[in-house]
Design an enzyme around this catalytic site. Structure first.
Site, PDB file in Angstrom:
ATOM      1  N   HIS A 112      13.795 -33.397 -22.523  1.00 24.95           N
ATOM      2  CA  HIS A 112      12.384 -33.264 -22.920  1.00 24.95           C
ATOM      3  C   HIS A 112      12.118 -33.881 -24.294  1.00 24.95           C
ATOM      4  O   HIS A 112      11.070 -33.634 -24.898  1.00 24.95           O
ATOM      5  CB  HIS A 112      11.954 -31.795 -22.907  1.00 24.95           C
ATOM      6  CG  HIS A 112      11.881 -31.223 -21.532  1.00 24.95           C
ATOM      7  ND1 HIS A 112      11.864 -29.879 -21.284  1.00 24.95           N
ATOM      8  CD2 HIS A 112      11.827 -31.818 -20.307  1.00 24.95           C
ATOM      9  CE1 HIS A 112      11.800 -29.668 -19.972  1.00 24.95           C
ATOM     10  NE2 HIS A 112      11.790 -30.825 -19.357  1.00 24.95           N
ATOM     11  N   CYS A 120       6.464 -45.238 -31.170  1.00 26.10           N
ATOM     12  CA  CYS A 120       5.124 -45.825 -31.096  1.00 26.10           C
ATOM     13  C   CYS A 120       4.556 -45.593 -29.699  1.00 26.10           C
ATOM     14  O   CYS A 120       5.281 -45.698 -28.703  1.00 26.10           O
ATOM     15  CB  CYS A 120       5.199 -47.326 -31.378  1.00 26.10           C
ATOM     16  SG  CYS A 120       3.617 -48.153 -31.168  1.00 26.10           S
TER      17      CYS A 120
HETATM   18  N1  APR Z   1      19.292 -15.339 -24.644  1.00 20.68           N
HETATM   19  C1  APR Z   1      19.164 -15.742 -23.344  1.00 20.68           C
HETATM   20  N2  APR Z   1      17.958 -15.896 -22.727  1.00 20.68           N
HETATM   21  C2  APR Z   1      16.873 -15.605 -23.451  1.00 20.68           C
HETATM   22  C3  APR Z   1      16.924 -15.154 -24.795  1.00 20.68           C
HETATM   23  C4  APR Z   1      18.215 -15.016 -25.391  1.00 20.68           C
HETATM   24  N3  APR Z   1      18.385 -14.611 -26.645  1.00 20.68           N
HETATM   25  N4  APR Z   1      15.645 -14.957 -25.244  1.00 20.68           N
HETATM   26  C5  APR Z   1      14.830 -15.294 -24.206  1.00 20.68           C
HETATM   27  N5  APR Z   1      15.561 -15.671 -23.128  1.00 20.68           N
HETATM   28  C6  APR Z   1      15.091 -16.161 -21.827  1.00 20.68           C
HETATM   29  C7  APR Z   1      13.781 -15.568 -21.357  1.00 20.68           C
HETATM   30  O1  APR Z   1      14.057 -14.465 -20.575  1.00 20.68           O
HETATM   31  C8  APR Z   1      13.199 -16.698 -20.506  1.00 20.68           C
HETATM   32  O2  APR Z   1      13.636 -16.583 -19.170  1.00 20.68           O
HETATM   33  O3  APR Z   1      14.849 -17.548 -21.986  1.00 20.68           O
HETATM   34  C9  APR Z   1      13.828 -17.954 -21.089  1.00 20.68           C
HETATM   35  C10 APR Z   1      12.864 -18.864 -21.853  1.00 20.68           C
HETATM   36  O4  APR Z   1      11.906 -19.336 -20.953  1.00 20.68           O
HETATM   37  P1  APR Z   1      10.720 -20.309 -21.433  1.00 20.68           P
HETATM   38  O5  APR Z   1      10.083 -19.767 -22.635  1.00 20.68           O
HETATM   39  O6  APR Z   1       9.881 -20.544 -20.229  1.00 20.68           O
HETATM   40  O7  APR Z   1      11.478 -21.641 -21.863  1.00 20.68           O
HETATM   41  P2  APR Z   1      12.117 -22.793 -20.967  1.00 20.68           P
HETATM   42  O8  APR Z   1      12.541 -22.306 -19.641  1.00 20.68           O
HETATM   43  O9  APR Z   1      13.136 -23.468 -21.796  1.00 20.68           O
HETATM   44  O10 APR Z   1      10.856 -23.777 -20.791  1.00 20.68           O
HETATM   45  C11 APR Z   1      11.047 -24.961 -20.082  1.00 20.68           C
HETATM   46  O11 APR Z   1       8.800 -25.636 -20.512  1.00 20.68           O
HETATM   47  O12 APR Z   1       7.141 -25.503 -22.010  1.00 20.68           O
HETATM   48  C12 APR Z   1       8.026 -26.369 -21.443  1.00 20.68           C
HETATM   49  O13 APR Z   1       8.981 -28.358 -22.267  1.00 20.68           O
HETATM   50  C13 APR Z   1       8.964 -26.982 -22.452  1.00 20.68           C
HETATM   51  O14 APR Z   1      11.349 -27.259 -22.339  1.00 20.68           O
HETATM   52  C14 APR Z   1      10.306 -26.369 -22.095  1.00 20.68           C
HETATM   53  C15 APR Z   1      10.147 -26.047 -20.624  1.00 20.68           C
END
Ligand code: APR
Length: 235
Positions: A112, A120
Site C-alpha cells: 500500500h 510526482c
Molecule cells: N495486535 C494484533 N492485532 C491487533 C492489535 C494488536 N496490538 N491491535 C489491533 N489489532 C487488530 C484489530 O483487531 C483489527 O482486526 O488489527 C486489525 C486492524 O484492522 P484495520 O484497522 O482494518 O487495519 P488493516 O486491516 O491493516 O487495514 C487494511 O485498509 O484502510 C486501509 O490501506 C489501509 O492498509 C490499510 C487497509
C-alpha cells in the site's frame, strides 16, 4: 510455538494491528483513522483532485505520528524470523510506516506504499524519500515537470504495488500467516484464499477478522506478545 520446517516457505501478511503497540492508530479499531477522517476526502484519487491540501494535511499528520513511533516486539520478532529464514520468508505489509525496516527487516513488500516517500502525479520520476510535512501555510510541493508531488501511497481505487511478486510468493508458500489485519480490504483479504490447499493458514490478532473461516490455526492476542512466543524456538 510454531513449527517451521527447514523447507517451509513462509508468507506473512501484516496489517495496522502490528503497529498499534507502537502508538500508530489502526484504521477501523477504537479511535481508528477512519472514525475521524472520511476516506473519500483524504485517501482517494478523487480527493487528491478536489483538495490536495487536505490530503497533504492528513498525510503530514500521519508522518508526524509515525516519525515519533518505534518498533515494538512484533516488528522485532518478524525481523529475527527474517534473519533466520532468509529468502524463505516473504514479508508483505499493508502498513505504510517504516517500523519493520527500523527493526531490521529487509525486502519488506509495502503493497500500500510508504509514508516517507513521495512521487510526482504526472511524470514517471521514481518515488523518492520525503519526510517533510506539507501543512498551511507551506506551499504544496511541485515536481520539476510542473506536476504535483503526492504521497507514495496506494489510495482506494488504485492498484496495490508489487502484485506480481506477491502472487508468485503466494503460489510458492507452504505456510501463510496474517497478523493484525481485519480482513476487509481487497486484494489482501483474499490472499489466504489463494493458498488454501497448498499452505497452512494461521491468523494472529486481537479480534476475529472478517475472513476468519479461511484460517485453520488462530492465535488470539496482541502481536507484540504473541509473535515473540510463536517464534521463540526459532531464535
Ligand atoms: N495486535 C494484533 N492485532 C491487533 C492489535 C494488536 N496490538 N491491535 C489491533 N489489532 C487488530 C484489530 O483487531 C483489527 O482486526 O488489527 C486489525 C486492524 O484492522 P484495520 O484497522 O482494518 O487495519 P488493516 O486491516 O491493516 O487495514 C487494511 O485498509 O484502510 C486501509 O490501506 C489501509 O492498509 C490499510 C487497509
Amino acid at each position: 510455538m510454531l513449527a517451521i520446517s527447514s523447507t517451509d516457505r513462509v508468507f506473512i501478511l501484516t496489517g495496522a494491528g502490528v503497529s498499534a503497540e507502537s502508538g500508530i492508530p489502526t484504521f477501523r479499531g477504537e479511535n481508528g483513522l477512519w472514525g475521524n477522517y472520511r476516506i473519500e476526502e483524504v485517501a482517494s484519487p478523487h480527493a487528491w483532485t478536489r483538495d490536495p491540501r487536505l490530503v497533504w494535511q492528513f498525510y503530514s499528520m500521519r508522518r508526524r505520528a509515525a516519525s515519533a513511533a518505534r518498533p515494538n516486539p512484533a516488528h522485532c520478532a518478524l525481523a529475527k524470523l527474517g534473519q533466520r529464514l532468509g529468502d524463505r520468508l516473504f514479508l508483505c505489509t499493508q502498513n505504510v510506516d517504516n517500523l519493520d525496516e527500523q527493526a531490521g527487516s529487509n525486502n519488506v513488500i509495502h503493497m500500500h506504499g510508504e509514508l516517507f516517500k513521495s512521487r510526482c502525479d504526472t511524470c514517471s520520476r521514481p518515488p523518492f524519500e520525503d519526510s517533510k510535512l506539507y501543512e498551511p501555510p507551506a506551499a504544496l510541493p511541485l515536481c520539476e515537470c510542473g506536476g504535483r508531488i503526492r504521497p507514495h501511497i496506494c489510495w482506494f481505487g488504485e492498484v496495490p504495488f508489487e502484485l506480481d511478486r506477491i502472487f508468485g510468493a503466494l503460489e510458492e508458500c507452504t505456510l501463510f500467516m496474517a497478523v493484525g489485519t481485519s480482513g476487509v480490504v481487497e486484494p489482501a483479504a483474499s490472499f489466504v484464499a489463494h493458498v488454501i490447499g497448498h499452505a497452512r493458514t494461521i491468523y494472529v490478532g486481537a479480534d476475529e477478522p472478517a475472513n476468519l473461516l479461511a484460517f485453520t490455526e488462530r492465535h488470539w492476542g496482541k502481536a507484540g506478545e504473541v509473535l515473540p512466543q510463536l517464534f521463540a524456538q526459532l531464535s
